[in-house]
Scaffold this motif. Structure first.
Motif, short mmCIF file in Angstrom:
data_model
loop_
_atom_site.label_atom_id
_atom_site.label_comp_id
_atom_site.label_asym_id
_atom_site.label_seq_id
_atom_site.Cartn_x
_atom_site.Cartn_y
_atom_site.Cartn_z
N ASP A 78 -4.23 3.86 4.96
CA ASP A 78 -4.21 3.02 3.76
C ASP A 78 -2.88 2.51 3.65
O ASP A 78 -1.86 2.42 4.50
N ALA A 79 -2.63 1.37 2.63
CA ALA A 79 -1.46 0.60 2.72
C ALA A 79 -0.74 0.49 1.46
O ALA A 79 -1.45 0.53 0.34
N LEU A 80 0.59 0.66 1.45
CA LEU A 80 1.42 0.56 0.17
C LEU A 80 2.22 -0.66 0.42
O LEU A 80 2.78 -0.96 1.50
N VAL A 81 2.08 -1.41 -0.49
CA VAL A 81 2.67 -2.74 -0.63
C VAL A 81 3.33 -3.05 -1.62
O VAL A 81 3.05 -2.96 -2.97
N LEU A 82 4.81 -3.40 -1.78
CA LEU A 82 5.83 -3.70 -2.75
C LEU A 82 5.88 -4.99 -2.78
O LEU A 82 6.65 -5.66 -1.89
N LEU A 83 5.30 -5.82 -3.73
CA LEU A 83 5.65 -7.23 -3.84
C LEU A 83 6.89 -7.61 -4.30
O LEU A 83 7.34 -6.85 -4.98
N SER A 84 7.34 -8.66 -4.09
CA SER A 84 8.68 -9.66 -4.35
C SER A 84 8.56 -10.72 -5.28
O SER A 84 7.44 -11.36 -5.11
N GLY A 85 9.37 -11.11 -5.91
CA GLY A 85 9.41 -12.52 -6.37
C GLY A 85 9.29 -12.29 -8.01
O GLY A 85 8.91 -11.43 -8.70
N VAL A 97 1.32 -2.25 -5.12
CA VAL A 97 -0.27 -2.31 -4.87
C VAL A 97 -0.60 -1.29 -3.56
O VAL A 97 0.09 -1.31 -2.63
N VAL A 98 -1.52 -0.48 -3.96
CA VAL A 98 -2.23 0.25 -3.11
C VAL A 98 -3.42 -0.27 -2.54
O VAL A 98 -4.51 -0.72 -3.31
N LEU A 99 -3.65 -0.33 -1.15
CA LEU A 99 -4.90 -0.76 -0.63
C LEU A 99 -5.57 0.43 0.27
O LEU A 99 -4.86 1.20 0.99
N GLU A 100 -6.65 0.59 0.09
CA GLU A 100 -7.52 1.50 0.73
C GLU A 100 -8.13 0.86 1.95
O GLU A 100 -8.55 -0.19 1.96
N VAL A 115 -7.94 -3.76 -2.61
CA VAL A 115 -6.97 -3.26 -3.61
C VAL A 115 -7.72 -2.25 -4.45
O VAL A 115 -8.76 -2.56 -5.19
N ILE A 116 -7.05 -1.22 -4.71
CA ILE A 116 -7.57 0.00 -5.73
C ILE A 116 -6.76 0.34 -6.90
O ILE A 116 -6.97 0.84 -7.83
N SER A 117 -5.27 -0.30 -6.71
CA SER A 117 -4.50 -0.02 -7.69
C SER A 117 -3.40 -0.91 -7.72
O SER A 117 -3.15 -1.23 -6.69
N GLN A 118 -2.71 -0.88 -8.72
CA GLN A 118 -1.20 -1.64 -8.78
C GLN A 118 -0.39 -0.83 -9.79
O GLN A 118 -1.12 -0.51 -10.94
#
Length: 180
Positions: A78-85, A97-100, A115-118
């Motif tokens: 799965d992916a953990l994504v930290l958005l910027s801006g 954001v957590v991506l399954e 996307v399963i969660s933010q």
């Protein structure tokens, strides 16, 4: 490819056969070009994450950092994504954001992501705890000057990291940092 019909009345089937043959040659040529340029290979996990984030944020060009970990122990990362801006960050943190990950084509094992969660108000480092809730690893994020634990309800992680409990020393033991 769909060709526009001719405005002239056709006198025989020859022009139609020529158009079909021309379209077949064009399709064959495009297939060769895609093969030679590598367009026939499956997208990488990084490319799939980029596509999922672009769809989620509705922004084609967005800054983020990401890492992979099999959070639900299904054998697919799965992916953990930290958005910027400014659209995704405030003075107290940014959106995680957590991506399954799901494998759509078992032949090439290329994952697709949903996307399963933010969770808002998060800062790095972001890690994965050894503990789990509802078959999903707990996440450790920095929020409000403390390490907070985000526990899954089986479908999502909490929306606001700042309102979650502070992680205990036991929960912090053995954390794997995914986003330093």
């Amino acid at each position: 490819m769909k060709l526009a019909p001719s405005t002239r009345p056709q006198q025989s089937t020859k022009p139609s056969a020529t158009i079909r043959r021309g379209a077949s040659i064009l399709a064959l040529a495009l297939a060769c070009i895609f093969t030679l340029t590598g367009c026939d290979k499956a997208p990488t996990a990084d490319e799939q994450v980029a596509a999922a984030i672009a769809k989620f944020t509705e922004q084609a060009d967005i800054d983020y950092q990401h890492g992979f970990f099999d959070l639900n122990r299904d054998g697919v990362e799965d992916a953990l994504v930290l958005l910027s801006g400014s659209d995704w960050c405030g003075s107290k943190g940014c959106t995680l954001v957590v991506l399954e990950g799901q494998v759509l084509n078992p032949e090439n094992m290329s994952p697709s992501f949903n996307v399963i969660s933010q969770s808002t108000v998060t800062r790095p480092p972001i890690g994965v705890a050894a503990s789990a809730s509802q078959n999903w690893h707990d996440l450790i994020v920095y929020s409000g000057g403390e390490e907070k634990i985000l526990q899954s309800d089986g479908q999502h992680y909490p929306h606001n990291a700042a309102t979650q409990p502070t992680a205990s020393v036991i929960q912090l033991d053995g954390v794997k940092i995914v986003l330093p």
